[in-house]
Design a protein around this motif. Structure first.
Motif, short mmCIF file in Angstrom:
data_model
loop_
_atom_site.label_atom_id
_atom_site.label_comp_id
_atom_site.label_asym_id
_atom_site.label_seq_id
_atom_site.Cartn_x
_atom_site.Cartn_y
_atom_site.Cartn_z
N ARG A 182 0.83 -1.22 0.00
CA ARG A 182 0.00 0.00 0.00
C ARG A 182 0.85 1.25 0.00
O ARG A 182 0.50 2.26 -0.59
CB ARG A 182 -0.87 0.06 1.26
CG ARG A 182 -2.08 -0.78 1.26
CD ARG A 182 -2.85 -0.71 2.60
NE ARG A 182 -3.32 0.63 2.87
CZ ARG A 182 -2.82 1.43 3.82
NH1 ARG A 182 -1.83 1.05 4.59
NH2 ARG A 182 -3.33 2.63 4.01
N GLU A 186 -6.76 -1.61 0.26
CA GLU A 186 -7.48 -0.75 1.19
C GLU A 186 -8.51 -1.54 1.99
O GLU A 186 -8.68 -1.32 3.19
CB GLU A 186 -8.14 0.42 0.46
CG GLU A 186 -7.15 1.46 -0.03
CD GLU A 186 -6.23 1.99 1.07
OE1 GLU A 186 -6.71 2.30 2.18
OE2 GLU A 186 -5.01 2.08 0.82
N HIS A 187 -9.17 -2.48 1.32
CA HIS A 187 -10.16 -3.30 2.02
C HIS A 187 -9.50 -4.22 3.05
O HIS A 187 -9.97 -4.31 4.19
CB HIS A 187 -10.99 -4.12 1.04
CG HIS A 187 -11.96 -3.31 0.25
ND1 HIS A 187 -13.07 -2.71 0.81
CD2 HIS A 187 -11.98 -2.99 -1.06
CE1 HIS A 187 -13.74 -2.06 -0.11
NE2 HIS A 187 -13.09 -2.20 -1.27
N TRP A 223 -6.61 -3.79 4.43
CA TRP A 223 -6.00 -2.95 5.45
C TRP A 223 -7.03 -2.60 6.51
O TRP A 223 -6.75 -2.60 7.71
CB TRP A 223 -5.38 -1.70 4.84
CG TRP A 223 -4.88 -0.70 5.84
CD1 TRP A 223 -5.24 0.62 5.91
CD2 TRP A 223 -3.95 -0.90 6.91
NE1 TRP A 223 -4.58 1.23 6.95
CE2 TRP A 223 -3.78 0.32 7.59
CE3 TRP A 223 -3.25 -2.01 7.36
CZ2 TRP A 223 -2.95 0.47 8.68
CZ3 TRP A 223 -2.41 -1.87 8.46
CH2 TRP A 223 -2.27 -0.64 9.10
N THR A 224 -8.25 -2.30 6.09
CA THR A 224 -9.32 -2.01 7.04
C THR A 224 -9.55 -3.22 7.95
O THR A 224 -9.66 -3.08 9.17
CB THR A 224 -10.62 -1.63 6.30
OG1 THR A 224 -10.37 -0.46 5.51
CG2 THR A 224 -11.77 -1.37 7.26
N ARG A 227 -6.45 -3.69 10.30
CA ARG A 227 -6.45 -2.66 11.35
C ARG A 227 -7.53 -2.97 12.39
O ARG A 227 -7.29 -2.87 13.59
CB ARG A 227 -6.69 -1.29 10.71
CG ARG A 227 -6.07 -0.16 11.45
CD ARG A 227 -6.22 1.18 10.73
NE ARG A 227 -7.56 1.40 10.22
CZ ARG A 227 -7.86 1.70 8.95
NH1 ARG A 227 -6.91 1.84 8.05
NH2 ARG A 227 -9.09 1.88 8.58
N TRP A 228 -8.71 -3.37 11.94
CA TRP A 228 -9.79 -3.74 12.85
C TRP A 228 -9.36 -4.93 13.71
O TRP A 228 -9.59 -4.95 14.92
CB TRP A 228 -11.06 -4.08 12.07
CG TRP A 228 -12.14 -4.62 12.96
CD1 TRP A 228 -13.05 -3.90 13.67
CD2 TRP A 228 -12.38 -5.99 13.27
NE1 TRP A 228 -13.85 -4.75 14.40
CE2 TRP A 228 -13.46 -6.03 14.16
CE3 TRP A 228 -11.80 -7.18 12.86
CZ2 TRP A 228 -13.96 -7.23 14.67
CZ3 TRP A 228 -12.29 -8.38 13.37
CH2 TRP A 228 -13.36 -8.39 14.26
#
Length: 137
Positions: free
Chosen positions: A49, A108-109, A111-112, A115-116
């Motif tokens: 990323r 991006e998906h 990574w979300t 991170r969650w």
């Protein structure tokens, strides 16, 4: 839908993809989902990323991945159109890996989700402790 997607004509492929249902056992999206959400797939996409990496840099960035698994995962992500492999004709050889536009979207998906997952560790560990206590572990 037990047909090899790679061998379909344009019209047949469009029809096959229009019927795609990730919940169906033979849906072609399952293989893509496996590549993107595998442990190494997620971590490689997350690493890429920020910037492009050479193979050895990426191996150091994604701690714990073996050379074999890194190569296999990069190849799968490249085949699916998420990663671009740029081999420069220099001595010594230089190969850079970057995300494609499709790869940026996928990264991006995941990574979300990553991170969650990281942020939810206290709740997960508390749930595990309750579960283990209830079962006498």
């Amino acid at each position: 839908m037990t047909v090899s997607v790679e061998k379909e004509s344009g019209a047949e492929l469009r029809s096959l993809l229009a019927e795609a249902d990730v919940m169906a056992a033979d849906c072609p999206s399952r293989g893509v989902l496996e590549h993107v959400t595998s442990r190494w797939g997620v971590l490689i996409l997350v690493a890429l990323r920020e910037r492009s990496y050479r193979f050895s840099e990426l191996r150091r960035a994604v701690e714990g991945v073996s050379e074999k698994m890194l190569a296999q995962t990069l190849q799968a992500l490249e085949r699916d159109g998420f990663v671009h492999r740029d081999a420069k004709p220099v001595v010594p050889p230089r190969v850079d890996y970057t995300l494609t536009p499709l790869g940026h979207t996928a990264a991006e998906h995941v990574w979300t989700l990553a991170r969650w997952t990281q942020d939810s560790l206290p709740e997960v560990f508390a749930a595990r402790a309750r579960y283990d206590e209830a079962r006498g572990r």
